[in-house]
Design an enzyme around this catalytic site. Sequence first.
Site, PDB file in Angstrom:
ATOM      1  N   GLU A 144       0.802  -1.109   0.129  1.00 42.96           N
ATOM      2  CA  GLU A 144      -0.135   0.038   0.080  1.00 42.96           C
ATOM      3  C   GLU A 144       1.066   1.343  -0.005  1.00 42.96           C
ATOM      4  OE1 GLU A 144      -2.479  -0.259   3.526  1.00 42.96           O
ATOM      5  OE2 GLU A 144      -3.017  -2.080   3.046  1.00 42.96           O
ATOM      6  N   LYS A 195       2.161   4.693   1.269  1.00 42.87           N
ATOM      7  CA  LYS A 195       2.105   5.356   2.735  1.00 42.87           C
ATOM      8  C   LYS A 195       1.910   6.812   2.581  1.00 42.87           C
ATOM      9  CE  LYS A 195       4.627   5.181   7.046  1.00 42.87           C
ATOM     10  NZ  LYS A 195       4.474   6.761   7.352  1.00 42.87           N
ATOM     11  N   ASP A 217       0.974  10.272   3.374  1.00 46.75           N
ATOM     12  CA  ASP A 217       1.826  11.285   4.139  1.00 46.75           C
ATOM     13  C   ASP A 217       0.765  12.319   4.558  1.00 46.75           C
ATOM     14  OD1 ASP A 217       3.674  12.518   5.833  1.00 46.75           O
ATOM     15  OD2 ASP A 217       4.641  13.386   4.054  1.00 46.75           O
ATOM     16  N   TYR A 267      -7.314   2.293   5.342  1.00 53.76           N
ATOM     17  CA  TYR A 267      -6.387   1.347   5.187  1.00 53.76           C
ATOM     18  C   TYR A 267      -6.359   0.063   6.369  1.00 53.76           C
ATOM     19  CZ  TYR A 267      -3.538   4.358   8.719  1.00 53.76           C
ATOM     20  OH  TYR A 267      -3.195   4.926   9.641  1.00 53.76           O
ATOM     21  N   LYS A 326      10.491   3.204   3.607  1.00 52.24           N
ATOM     22  CA  LYS A 326      10.713   4.460   3.372  1.00 52.24           C
ATOM     23  C   LYS A 326      11.106   4.939   1.915  1.00 52.24           C
ATOM     24  CE  LYS A 326      10.052   7.613   6.341  1.00 52.24           C
ATOM     25  NZ  LYS A 326       8.783   8.200   6.852  1.00 52.24           N
ATOM     26  N   CYS A 351      31.034  43.849  -9.306  1.00 50.88           N
ATOM     27  CA  CYS A 351      30.113  43.342  -8.175  1.00 50.88           C
ATOM     28  C   CYS A 351      28.909  43.709  -8.522  1.00 50.88           C
ATOM     29  CB  CYS A 351      30.635  44.223  -6.890  1.00 50.88           C
ATOM     30  SG  CYS A 351      29.512  44.076  -5.555  1.00 50.88           S
ATOM     31  N   CYS A 392      27.970  46.894  -5.769  1.00 53.82           N
ATOM     32  CA  CYS A 392      28.903  48.130  -5.928  1.00 53.82           C
ATOM     33  C   CYS A 392      29.355  48.740  -7.292  1.00 53.82           C
ATOM     34  CB  CYS A 392      29.598  48.656  -4.808  1.00 53.82           C
ATOM     35  SG  CYS A 392      31.314  47.454  -5.008  1.00 53.82           S
ATOM     36  N   CYS A 407      34.479  40.562  -4.006  1.00 53.19           N
ATOM     37  CA  CYS A 407      34.352  41.950  -4.075  1.00 53.19           C
ATOM     38  C   CYS A 407      35.363  42.703  -3.012  1.00 53.19           C
ATOM     39  CB  CYS A 407      33.070  42.539  -3.897  1.00 53.19           C
ATOM     40  SG  CYS A 407      32.748  44.387  -3.559  1.00 53.19           S
ATOM     41  N   CYS A 451      31.195  48.563   0.290  1.00 53.88           N
ATOM     42  CA  CYS A 451      30.103  47.850  -0.928  1.00 53.88           C
ATOM     43  C   CYS A 451      29.019  47.743   0.002  1.00 53.88           C
ATOM     44  CB  CYS A 451      30.633  46.645  -1.292  1.00 53.88           C
ATOM     45  SG  CYS A 451      29.253  45.438  -2.032  1.00 53.88           S
TER      46      CYS A 451
HETATM   47  S1  IVH Z   1      -1.122   0.786   8.799  1.00 53.60           S
HETATM   48  C1  IVH Z   1      -0.910  -1.345  12.329  1.00 53.60           C
HETATM   49  N1  IVH Z   1      -1.209   1.546   6.134  1.00 53.60           N
HETATM   50  O1  IVH Z   1       1.904   5.348   8.687  1.00 53.60           O
HETATM   51  C2  IVH Z   1      -0.623  -0.591  11.269  1.00 53.60           C
HETATM   52  N2  IVH Z   1      -0.455   3.007   7.902  1.00 53.60           N
HETATM   53  O2  IVH Z   1       3.929   4.775  10.727  1.00 53.60           O
HETATM   54  C3  IVH Z   1      -0.972   0.633  11.536  1.00 53.60           C
HETATM   55  N3  IVH Z   1       0.135   5.315   7.119  1.00 53.60           N
HETATM   56  O3  IVH Z   1       0.127   5.878  11.752  1.00 53.60           O
HETATM   57  C4  IVH Z   1      -0.790   1.719  10.309  1.00 53.60           C
HETATM   58  N4  IVH Z   1      -0.439   5.079   4.975  1.00 53.60           N
HETATM   59  O4  IVH Z   1      -0.547   7.247   9.748  1.00 53.60           O
HETATM   60  C5  IVH Z   1      -0.891   1.921   7.548  1.00 53.60           C
HETATM   61  N5  IVH Z   1      -1.455   2.256   4.059  1.00 53.60           N
HETATM   62  C6  IVH Z   1      -1.121   2.422   5.475  1.00 53.60           C
HETATM   63  C7  IVH Z   1      -0.906   3.883   5.553  1.00 53.60           C
HETATM   64  C8  IVH Z   1      -0.377   4.031   7.086  1.00 53.60           C
HETATM   65  C9  IVH Z   1      -0.122   5.932   5.914  1.00 53.60           C
HETATM   66  C10 IVH Z   1       0.561   6.108   8.241  1.00 53.60           C
HETATM   67  C11 IVH Z   1      -0.434   5.901   9.455  1.00 53.60           C
HETATM   68  C12 IVH Z   1       0.389   5.395  10.608  1.00 53.60           C
HETATM   69  C13 IVH Z   1       1.868   5.638  10.210  1.00 53.60           C
HETATM   70  C14 IVH Z   1       2.541   4.592  10.610  1.00 53.60           C
END
Ligand code: IVH
Length: 739
Positions: free
Chosen positions: A128, A130, A132, A244, A347, A441, A444, A459, A464
């Site tokens: 999935e 992640k 932000d 999620y 990440k 410069c 100046c 310079c 200046c």
């Molecule tokens: S699962 C027990 N799925 O990531 C599992 N988290 O570092 C709980 N987040 O607090 C999280 N996308 O805010 C999950 N597809 C995703 C996510 C996700 C973003 C964030 C969420 C969580 C943080 C964990």
Amino acid sequence: MVEDLSGDSSKGDTNSEAIAGEIAELQRQIAYHDDRYFRLDDPVISDAEYDELTRRLSALLSDHPSLATSAQIEAVGAAPSELFAPVRHRVAMMSLDKAFSYEELAAWRERLSRLLDEDPASVRFVCEPKIDGLAVSVTYREGAFSEASTRGDGITGEDVTANVQTLCGRSLPKRLTLGKEETPALLEVRGEIYMPISAFEALNRRQGEAREKLFANPRNSAAGSLRQKDPTITASRELRFWSYQVGELIQAKVKASLLRLPTQEDLPFSCHSESLKFLLAAGLPVNPEIKVVTGLEEAFEYCKYWESHRHDLDYEIDGVVLKVDELSLQRRLGATSHAPRWAIAYKLPPEERTTKLVAITVSIGRTGKATPLAELEPVHIAGSTVRFATLHNEDQVALKDVRVGDTVVVRKAGDVIPEIVRPVLELRPKDSEPWRFPTNCPSCGEPLMRLEGESDTYCTNVNCPAQRVQRIVHFASRPAMDIEGLGEQRVSQLVAAGLVANITDLYSLEKLPGKLAAMERLGELSVSNLLKSIEASKDRPLHRLLVALGIPHVGVTGALLLARAFGSLDRLMKASTEELAALDGVGPKIASGVVEFFSLPSNKQVLSRLIEAGVRTEESSASAGPGSGVAGGLALGLDGSQSLAVGDPIVAAGEPVPQILKGRSVVVTGTLAGLTRQQAEAAILARGGKSPGSVSKRTFALVVGSEPGSTKVAKAEELGVPTTDEAGFMTLLKTGELP
Ligand code: IVH
């Protein structure tokens, strides 16, 4: 308690006290940054820096499990603010362990297969994006929206029902779209509230037009929009939701409350992917990019795909979450006290973006140094909008051969400082020309000079105007006299209005009430605050004054050495070159620089005017005890005690700086992209280390920037002293160790 899988090396270890101390310190720092991020929506470090802290902490905790207490690791995130009522989650909202490379993912897989005794190639993973944004829990009772809370610290969140309700009918259903039979008595769905990038940009345009504060990034604007006392503000913002996870599900027939994570036995699904299908059928938004794969290789391909496609999305993602699909396996794997073992967040590495190089301008520093600066078409990278990037010097521009009109690849070095990686040659306009360093410069108009064998251009006109402004800015800067509200823009205004021409004029500003009032009327100045900060600066310790004066070769370290050794300006001014050079850490170059500086009549005149104005010339004063560094002092424990950060590249202002370089001597040579030499030295000293001007066999490391001194590098090589680059230096500042 964390399970001891690795064999606890800390048992009976004499170091364990120090390690426990570091764990506690990291905990404190992480809690501080969590609070800034989750509660205040105002982070002071980048995600990459935060990740470094958590990585270090997890490494310590996994190497020394006996030092981990559940109290230390259970609450991750921020305690709820006073703005909203606290809500205790019935099922804790856990966080995720992180992986930063394929190797770390492979190590996770190894752990899984060890714990499951299963062929890892056959394990199914749900991959999935992640998101932000910010995690929320939304509850539907008998199919109708009923309550919502933020994650908070995972145990207690904030009641944001009224705010989340404004999303109902837009990005969340008011009622679940399930038949009567299938509608659960209770469904708690977890997901991420986020703001689309396009909506964030439109919001910031509106904020700008209304002269309101701009949001730093989409996450901040989502958090700021959701966590409003007045839900009508939330309603006016475009917020979306991706589901999620099923947090809790009570079917109409089974009215039992569960006080643990849902398991195969409690849920009408056998795998996570089925639960997502259920959420989708219930009318909840589920990200269409989610994919089920078999084996980690395929999961890694998914991660790789998003490394290069994250910008195809109209929302920000900072990684990929991999979850073991089968709930029976999830159940067997269980969780540590803060994260499930069946999931991991991969990440994404620092972002690179392309943008147009609109112009290359040259800025003049206080010493007259001319630095080329790339002006970019604004581009959003790693959570903020980048408009400029330094090009360092003439040679660097030539080396990268970046030209005005080029499309360039930009990234943030160490996820913080913007830098141009390279031009995209395929997109170069046909008529483009190599950039030429100006001969005069820009401020100046006097000719610029570059000495043989040097990379920098100067310079040399001391009058200046640009140099004047920069000298005053330097004088007022954080490590120097720390005059709040006196940045470049303000100084330029004061200079342009003819109110100040040099540093001593600052202390007679109060004698110009008429002119100041005129500026205040123009909205350019809050006079009383500025005068207050200028007045406060008179009581800074001597070493700050020495930094502020900009004596050649005297940085923060040198200024401290001199101030400690001589105690007063008077005694320092009387010192001979020999006396100065005899000090440990003061070489002949600094010694003669100091003597020469104080012998110049113009400098003597400046000093006597500062003294006349009441500027302190002693290092210690009755009020300045150890630790006085927070309000007025430098980021240093002058007596070797814990210091609190001021202008530190890693640690937030006012926070304690871990003494991880205690007794270590780190030498810096050359120019660093993200820090001035002073800032680099201050950061070393603040951590209990030393930063002398030369390499010896006692040197712990030599930090090599661009255009390094060849003697230092050769000496380090000869003595076997390890060298490191700027990225390594940042690691050293964060961890106390070289990468
Ligand atoms: S699962 C027990 N799925 O990531 C599992 N988290 O570092 C709980 N987040 O607090 C999280 N996308 O805010 C999950 N597809 C995703 C996510 C996700 C973003 C964030 C969420 C969580 C943080 C964990």
